[in-house]
Design a protein around this motif. Structure first.
Motif, PDB file in Angstrom:
ATOM      1  N   PRO A  11      12.321  -1.896  -6.124  1.00  0.00           N
ATOM      2  CA  PRO A  11      12.347  -1.139  -4.865  1.00  0.00           C
ATOM      3  C   PRO A  11      11.699  -1.935  -3.729  1.00  0.00           C
ATOM      4  O   PRO A  11      10.618  -2.515  -3.903  1.00  0.00           O
ATOM      5  CB  PRO A  11      11.543   0.117  -5.191  1.00  0.00           C
ATOM      6  CG  PRO A  11      11.682   0.279  -6.668  1.00  0.00           C
ATOM      7  CD  PRO A  11      11.730  -1.114  -7.228  1.00  0.00           C
ATOM      8  N   LEU A  12      12.368  -1.979  -2.585  1.00  0.00           N
ATOM      9  CA  LEU A  12      11.946  -2.850  -1.489  1.00  0.00           C
ATOM     10  C   LEU A  12      10.611  -2.438  -0.877  1.00  0.00           C
ATOM     11  O   LEU A  12       9.816  -3.308  -0.482  1.00  0.00           O
ATOM     12  CB  LEU A  12      13.030  -2.884  -0.399  1.00  0.00           C
ATOM     13  CG  LEU A  12      12.785  -3.836   0.769  1.00  0.00           C
ATOM     14  CD1 LEU A  12      12.602  -5.264   0.289  1.00  0.00           C
ATOM     15  CD2 LEU A  12      13.935  -3.750   1.775  1.00  0.00           C
ATOM     16  N   ILE A  13      10.334  -1.138  -0.794  1.00  0.00           N
ATOM     17  CA  ILE A  13       9.096  -0.696  -0.141  1.00  0.00           C
ATOM     18  C   ILE A  13       7.854  -1.152  -0.901  1.00  0.00           C
ATOM     19  O   ILE A  13       6.961  -1.784  -0.303  1.00  0.00           O
ATOM     20  CB  ILE A  13       9.095   0.829   0.085  1.00  0.00           C
ATOM     21  CG1 ILE A  13      10.143   1.197   1.149  1.00  0.00           C
ATOM     22  CG2 ILE A  13       7.713   1.324   0.511  1.00  0.00           C
ATOM     23  CD1 ILE A  13      10.304   2.673   1.383  1.00  0.00           C
ATOM     24  N   PRO A  14       7.732  -0.904  -2.220  1.00  0.00           N
ATOM     25  CA  PRO A  14       6.553  -1.426  -2.920  1.00  0.00           C
ATOM     26  C   PRO A  14       6.521  -2.954  -2.944  1.00  0.00           C
ATOM     27  O   PRO A  14       5.441  -3.551  -2.868  1.00  0.00           O
ATOM     28  CB  PRO A  14       6.669  -0.849  -4.332  1.00  0.00           C
ATOM     29  CG  PRO A  14       8.042  -0.349  -4.467  1.00  0.00           C
ATOM     30  CD  PRO A  14       8.516  -0.021  -3.093  1.00  0.00           C
ATOM     31  N   PHE A  15       7.700  -3.591  -3.017  1.00  0.00           N
ATOM     32  CA  PHE A  15       7.749  -5.051  -2.967  1.00  0.00           C
ATOM     33  C   PHE A  15       7.124  -5.559  -1.669  1.00  0.00           C
ATOM     34  O   PHE A  15       6.293  -6.471  -1.678  1.00  0.00           O
ATOM     35  CB  PHE A  15       9.208  -5.524  -3.068  1.00  0.00           C
ATOM     36  CG  PHE A  15       9.379  -7.002  -2.865  1.00  0.00           C
ATOM     37  CD1 PHE A  15       9.271  -7.873  -3.937  1.00  0.00           C
ATOM     38  CD2 PHE A  15       9.648  -7.522  -1.611  1.00  0.00           C
ATOM     39  CE1 PHE A  15       9.417  -9.248  -3.751  1.00  0.00           C
ATOM     40  CE2 PHE A  15       9.799  -8.884  -1.408  1.00  0.00           C
ATOM     41  CZ  PHE A  15       9.683  -9.747  -2.488  1.00  0.00           C
ATOM     42  N   THR A  16       7.524  -4.953  -0.555  1.00  0.00           N
ATOM     43  CA  THR A  16       7.007  -5.379   0.748  1.00  0.00           C
ATOM     44  C   THR A  16       5.519  -5.064   0.871  1.00  0.00           C
ATOM     45  O   THR A  16       4.734  -5.894   1.364  1.00  0.00           O
ATOM     46  CB  THR A  16       7.779  -4.679   1.881  1.00  0.00           C
ATOM     47  OG1 THR A  16       9.182  -4.951   1.720  1.00  0.00           O
ATOM     48  CG2 THR A  16       7.321  -5.171   3.236  1.00  0.00           C
ATOM     49  N   LEU A  17       5.109  -3.894   0.421  1.00  0.00           N
ATOM     50  CA  LEU A  17       3.706  -3.487   0.501  1.00  0.00           C
ATOM     51  C   LEU A  17       2.813  -4.453  -0.277  1.00  0.00           C
ATOM     52  O   LEU A  17       1.802  -4.933   0.241  1.00  0.00           O
ATOM     53  CB  LEU A  17       3.540  -2.071  -0.043  1.00  0.00           C
ATOM     54  CG  LEU A  17       2.096  -1.555  -0.123  1.00  0.00           C
ATOM     55  CD1 LEU A  17       1.475  -1.473   1.264  1.00  0.00           C
ATOM     56  CD2 LEU A  17       2.053  -0.192  -0.804  1.00  0.00           C
ATOM     57  N   TYR A  18       3.203  -4.772  -1.507  1.00  0.00           N
ATOM     58  CA  TYR A  18       2.399  -5.686  -2.315  1.00  0.00           C
ATOM     59  C   TYR A  18       2.430  -7.106  -1.761  1.00  0.00           C
ATOM     60  O   TYR A  18       1.454  -7.843  -1.885  1.00  0.00           O
ATOM     61  CB  TYR A  18       2.865  -5.661  -3.774  1.00  0.00           C
ATOM     62  CG  TYR A  18       2.432  -4.419  -4.509  1.00  0.00           C
ATOM     63  CD1 TYR A  18       1.104  -4.001  -4.478  1.00  0.00           C
ATOM     64  CD2 TYR A  18       3.344  -3.653  -5.231  1.00  0.00           C
ATOM     65  CE1 TYR A  18       0.709  -2.849  -5.146  1.00  0.00           C
ATOM     66  CE2 TYR A  18       2.950  -2.509  -5.907  1.00  0.00           C
ATOM     67  CZ  TYR A  18       1.630  -2.116  -5.864  1.00  0.00           C
ATOM     68  OH  TYR A  18       1.230  -0.986  -6.520  1.00  0.00           O
ATOM     69  N   SER A  19       3.539  -7.484  -1.145  1.00  0.00           N
ATOM     70  CA  SER A  19       3.613  -8.794  -0.499  1.00  0.00           C
ATOM     71  C   SER A  19       2.627  -8.874   0.660  1.00  0.00           C
ATOM     72  O   SER A  19       1.913  -9.869   0.820  1.00  0.00           O
ATOM     73  CB  SER A  19       5.039  -9.067   0.000  1.00  0.00           C
ATOM     74  OG  SER A  19       5.944  -9.171  -1.066  1.00  0.00           O
ATOM     75  N   VAL A  20       2.578  -7.807   1.464  1.00  0.00           N
ATOM     76  CA  VAL A  20       1.646  -7.761   2.596  1.00  0.00           C
ATOM     77  C   VAL A  20       0.206  -7.823   2.106  1.00  0.00           C
ATOM     78  O   VAL A  20      -0.603  -8.622   2.599  1.00  0.00           O
ATOM     79  CB  VAL A  20       1.873  -6.483   3.438  1.00  0.00           C
ATOM     80  CG1 VAL A  20       0.752  -6.312   4.460  1.00  0.00           C
ATOM     81  CG2 VAL A  20       3.220  -6.536   4.142  1.00  0.00           C
ATOM     82  N   LEU A  21      -0.130  -6.986   1.133  1.00  0.00           N
ATOM     83  CA  LEU A  21      -1.500  -6.947   0.614  1.00  0.00           C
ATOM     84  C   LEU A  21      -1.909  -8.290   0.007  1.00  0.00           C
ATOM     85  O   LEU A  21      -3.002  -8.801   0.271  1.00  0.00           O
ATOM     86  CB  LEU A  21      -1.643  -5.845  -0.438  1.00  0.00           C
ATOM     87  CG  LEU A  21      -1.558  -4.405   0.059  1.00  0.00           C
ATOM     88  CD1 LEU A  21      -1.559  -3.428  -1.115  1.00  0.00           C
ATOM     89  CD2 LEU A  21      -2.720  -4.095   1.007  1.00  0.00           C
ATOM     90  N   GLY A  22      -1.023  -8.857  -0.802  1.00  0.00           N
ATOM     91  CA  GLY A  22      -1.352 -10.105  -1.479  1.00  0.00           C
ATOM     92  C   GLY A  22      -1.416 -11.295  -0.554  1.00  0.00           C
ATOM     93  O   GLY A  22      -2.372 -12.072  -0.581  1.00  0.00           O
ATOM     94  N   ARG A  23      -0.410 -11.463   0.300  1.00  0.00           N
ATOM     95  CA  ARG A  23      -0.380 -12.630   1.180  1.00  0.00           C
ATOM     96  C   ARG A  23      -1.453 -12.541   2.260  1.00  0.00           C
ATOM     97  O   ARG A  23      -2.161 -13.511   2.527  1.00  0.00           O
ATOM     98  CB  ARG A  23       1.007 -12.785   1.808  1.00  0.00           C
ATOM     99  CG  ARG A  23       2.083 -13.178   0.849  1.00  0.00           C
ATOM    100  CD  ARG A  23       1.650 -14.210  -0.167  1.00  0.00           C
ATOM    101  NE  ARG A  23       2.186 -15.523   0.120  1.00  0.00           N
ATOM    102  CZ  ARG A  23       1.966 -16.606  -0.619  1.00  0.00           C
ATOM    103  NH1 ARG A  23       1.216 -16.523  -1.695  1.00  0.00           N
ATOM    104  NH2 ARG A  23       2.474 -17.776  -0.293  1.00  0.00           N
ATOM    105  N   ALA A  24      -1.569 -11.383   2.903  1.00  0.00           N
ATOM    106  CA  ALA A  24      -2.615 -11.242   3.924  1.00  0.00           C
ATOM    107  C   ALA A  24      -3.992 -11.390   3.285  1.00  0.00           C
ATOM    108  O   ALA A  24      -4.874 -12.053   3.839  1.00  0.00           O
ATOM    109  CB  ALA A  24      -2.482  -9.894   4.637  1.00  0.00           C
ATOM    110  N   GLY A  25      -4.166 -10.776   2.107  1.00  0.00           N
ATOM    111  CA  GLY A  25      -5.449 -10.912   1.408  1.00  0.00           C
ATOM    112  C   GLY A  25      -5.788 -12.353   1.132  1.00  0.00           C
ATOM    113  O   GLY A  25      -6.924 -12.801   1.342  1.00  0.00           O
ATOM    114  N   ARG A  26      -4.795 -13.108   0.680  1.00  0.00           N
ATOM    115  CA  ARG A  26      -5.040 -14.509   0.351  1.00  0.00           C
ATOM    116  C   ARG A  26      -5.331 -15.340   1.601  1.00  0.00           C
ATOM    117  O   ARG A  26      -6.318 -16.082   1.656  1.00  0.00           O
ATOM    118  CB  ARG A  26      -3.829 -15.092  -0.378  1.00  0.00           C
ATOM    119  CG  ARG A  26      -4.042 -16.544  -0.786  1.00  0.00           C
ATOM    120  CD  ARG A  26      -2.893 -17.051  -1.646  1.00  0.00           C
ATOM    121  NE  ARG A  26      -3.221 -18.346  -2.191  1.00  0.00           N
ATOM    122  CZ  ARG A  26      -3.004 -19.491  -1.562  1.00  0.00           C
ATOM    123  NH1 ARG A  26      -2.458 -19.490  -0.361  1.00  0.00           N
ATOM    124  NH2 ARG A  26      -3.342 -20.638  -2.124  1.00  0.00           N
TER     125      ARG A  26
END
Length: 197
Positions: A138-153
């Motif tokens: 699902p695109l929404i959780p994919f995008t959410l986790y991408s934002v959290l992970g990449r911004a976090g890193r």
């Protein structure tokens, strides 16, 4: 051996990195975008020197890298979703079958959290963006986790560089693996708790 191969690859792609570097923030955005979908060199090679060389606003660089990386992740997701395995194998190269299998195993084991884990670590993120699309995640959780992970890193790296300088990067890989370990333990604990209830 892996270090030597990495150095050779960087050597071949140095003209591209030099060109992106000459573009400044736009070059950083392009590199972050392409790395999340098909390019083999991470934006670290651009934005870490930019910060260490005294960037006026290091956290703006973290934002640009995060934005480019997340948009690139969505693009990579689209490649996997619409292009399927043949296109992914072309993008990933000759070792694609083994790499893709590991990513798919990771997805089956940790679900959507696999994207968050991969996004925060030095693991090639494009493998998971492509695999996420292929798996029709699902695109929404994919995008959410991408934002959290990449911004976090990117923001974590920026904070460490601004406050501790280059020396902290020697241990960043170990620190990111520790974070991944904590996340994995948490995911396993949550799954076991749900299955027990």
């Amino acid at each position: 051996m892996l270090h030597e191969l990495k150095e050779q690859l960087i050597g071949y792609l140095q003209p591209v990195l030099d060109w992106m570097s000459s573009l400044g923030e736009m070059g950083l955005f392009i590199l972050a975008f392409t790395e999340s979908s098909f390019f083999p060199i991470p934006p670290d090679f651009l934005y870490i020197p930019m910060i260490l060389n005294g960037a006026n606003n290091p956290y703006m660089l973290a934002f640009i890298a995060s934005l480019g990386s997340v948009l690139g992740a969505i693009f990579g997701y689209g490649i996997g979703y619409f292009g399927g395995r043949p296109i992914i194998e072309f993008v990933l190269g000759k070792h694609s079958a083994a790499v893709l299998q590991k990513a798919e195993d990771f997805f089956s084991r940790y679900g959507s959290m696999a994207v968050l884990i991969a996004a925060f670590t030095p693991i090639p993120f494009k493998v998971f963006t492509l695999a996420g699309g292929l798996a029709k995640m699902p695109l929404i959780p994919f995008t959410l986790y991408s934002v959290l992970g990449r911004a976090g890193r990117f923001f974590a790296v920026t904070f460490l560089l601004v406050n501790f300088g280059e020396i902290i990067m020697e241990n960043f890989f170990k620190l990111s693996l520790l974070v991944v370990l904590v996340v994995l333990i948490t995911v396993v604990f949550i799954k076991k708790s749900k299955s027990a209830s």
